[in-house]
Each structure stands twice: as structure tokens, then as C-alpha cells.
Scaffold this active site. Sequence first.
Site, PDB file in Angstrom:
ATOM      1  N   CYS A  24       0.877  -1.177   0.000  1.00  0.00           N
ATOM      2  CA  CYS A  24       0.000   0.000   0.000  1.00  0.00           C
ATOM      3  C   CYS A  24       0.911   1.223   0.000  1.00  0.00           C
ATOM      4  O   CYS A  24       1.737   1.386   0.904  1.00  0.00           O
ATOM      5  CB  CYS A  24      -0.852  -0.026   1.273  1.00  0.00           C
ATOM      6  SG  CYS A  24      -1.864   1.436   1.504  1.00  0.00           S
ATOM      7  N   CYS A  34      -0.625   3.476  -6.559  1.00  0.00           N
ATOM      8  CA  CYS A  34      -1.604   2.941  -5.613  1.00  0.00           C
ATOM      9  C   CYS A  34      -1.844   1.515  -6.082  1.00  0.00           C
ATOM     10  O   CYS A  34      -2.124   1.285  -7.269  1.00  0.00           O
ATOM     11  CB  CYS A  34      -2.897   3.747  -5.656  1.00  0.00           C
ATOM     12  SG  CYS A  34      -4.273   2.947  -4.777  1.00  0.00           S
TER      13      CYS A  34
HETATM   14  N1  DGL Z   1      -3.899   0.517  -2.158  1.00  0.00           N
HETATM   15  C1  DGL Z   1      -3.489   1.616  -1.381  1.00  0.00           C
HETATM   16  C2  DGL Z   1      -2.330   2.369  -1.955  1.00  0.00           C
HETATM   17  O1  DGL Z   1      -1.492   1.764  -2.601  1.00  0.00           O
HETATM   18  C3  DGL Z   1      -4.500   2.399  -0.613  1.00  0.00           C
HETATM   19  C4  DGL Z   1      -5.714   2.911  -1.306  1.00  0.00           C
HETATM   20  C5  DGL Z   1      -6.613   3.554  -0.277  1.00  0.00           C
HETATM   21  O2  DGL Z   1      -6.935   2.887   0.703  1.00  0.00           O
HETATM   22  O3  DGL Z   1      -6.973   4.733  -0.458  1.00  0.00           O
HETATM   23  O4  DGL Z   1      -2.189   3.541  -1.749  1.00  0.00           O
END
Ligand code: DGL
Length: 283
Positions: free
Chosen positions: A70, A206
Amino acid sequence: MAIGVFDSGVGGLSVHHRLVERFPQADFVYLADQANTPYGGRPGEEIVDLTRAGCERLFAEGCDVVVLACNTASGIALRRLQQTWLPGCRKTLGRPVNVLGIIVPTIEAATGLPWEHEAERRGDKVEKLDVLAVFSTPATAASRVYEIEIDKRRQDVAVFSQACPDLAGMIEAGAPRADLAAAVQGHVAAITRRIGRAPDRAILGCTHYEIVADLFGAALPAGTPVIHQPQATADALAGYFERHPEFAIGSGGGRRFLTTGRPGAQSSLVEAFWGGPLSFERA
Ligand code: DGL
């Protein structure tokens, strides 16, 4: 030991997928904090607290290495947790544990590529500019982590971040493809307007966006190279395990999927990406 993979939701599955391919014999525990997703619009302190809780849970499940799959958690929380929380946590647990992020591997992949674009000619001076677009959550964009870290390594790369406020939430909810395509096209058009031309390369900053990587490919000019975080992370983790033999990768090949949200099946969008049914246990 098991390898923990953490995300606010399903986006980290894109990283998990690649890690499992790279370390098929290892035991993996995936934790999606779907009770609190998305993280991207939350204040930094909340992101730190939620990320710490996720890591604690994965350590309690027998993971010794946790990969924050993440960007929002890696960019906002990782350094804080490494500096202020992990040392005491190791003492309490009485074993070596670590938390690793995905931004540095991505930046290494982005800055190591010999890709330069001759953008402008001013007089007899040739300026080479490599314009890199980073699509991310608002929290990651506001942290400027990509701009700061890339600037430390390469001054010939100009980084433009595009915050995509609703996109991770739409992917998490399994939104219709036409809606996702319109959202992605809007973000690509917005960053193209800001740069004044199309970017030379892109980072999907993301992990949720990997699930709709084909839509980014279709919205960007044909052939625009996209740096894929899952691959960069798998390569970096292989190097990390070579340097850290104290973390012996297990041989059970176990796969567990936990969620703080609603247990059971995921959306058809996620299952199509995953290539089959995927059921989560309650964390
Ligand atoms: N998948 C996550 C990232 O890479 C988080 C997305 C989220 O929860 O807003 O930032």
C-alpha cells in the site's frame, strides 16, 4: 515464518500475486483492512495507527516480515513505525521482525531505467527531460514522497503527481468497468493538461490501480512505459531475503486471506483480476 502482506483493501493483492509467484514455497498471510478502507483521504495519524494495528495483527499470525503493499501506508506510516515502534515491538515479541514498504523498490525501478527523452532544444543546449506521471491517492500525493525520493536520485526526471480521490474506493467496491474507464481517462487528461504534454512514463502509485492497469494503458498514449510495483517489490524482496538469512522462508506454501471487513467472496472485478474465486476469513 510467514510473509505478511498488508493493504487497506484488495489493491495489495496485485503485489501478493507477484510475491507468491516469486516465493511459491513460502507461507503467506494477506490482511485487508476493509473496515477502514480507503486510507487515501485520511489524516496521517490515522494512517499510522491503522498500519501499526495491521502489522501487529500479522505478527500475531506468525509473520516475521510484513510487506506494506500500500503506497499510502508505505509513504505516510513506514518510516515512523520503523523508527519509533518496531524496536520495542521486536523486544516484546522476542524475535526478529521487520516491515518493508513498496515505494523505494518502485523508485529504484523508475530511476534505474536508462530512459531519457529529448524534450526541448534551447539554443545549442539540449535539455533531456524524463517526465514521470505518478497516479496515487490524495494522501500519497500530498506527502510528495515520489517527488522527494526521485529528486534525491535523478535531477533529469520531472515528477508530476495526480491525486485520484475516488479511484481506490471505486475499485474496492467493484465499480462497473465503464465508470472506472471514465475516471481513469479523466485523471490522465488532467495530468496531461498540467504537464502541457503527455508523460513519458507512468507509475501506478496505488496498488489498487494495478487491478485496472489495462485502463491506464488505454488512456495513456500507446506504448507509454508503466512501472509496475508488484514486479519491483518482488525483485527487491528477493534481494532482501538474500541479505537477511535470519528470515528463513517457510516451505508450507500456505495462503490465508484475512479481512477486518465483511468475510467471504470479493467483487467480480477482483475475482477476474485474481483469476478465480477468492474468499476472505474474518481477521
Ligand atoms: N492501495 C493503497 C495504496 O497503494 C491504498 C488505497 C486507499 O486505501 O486509499 O495507496
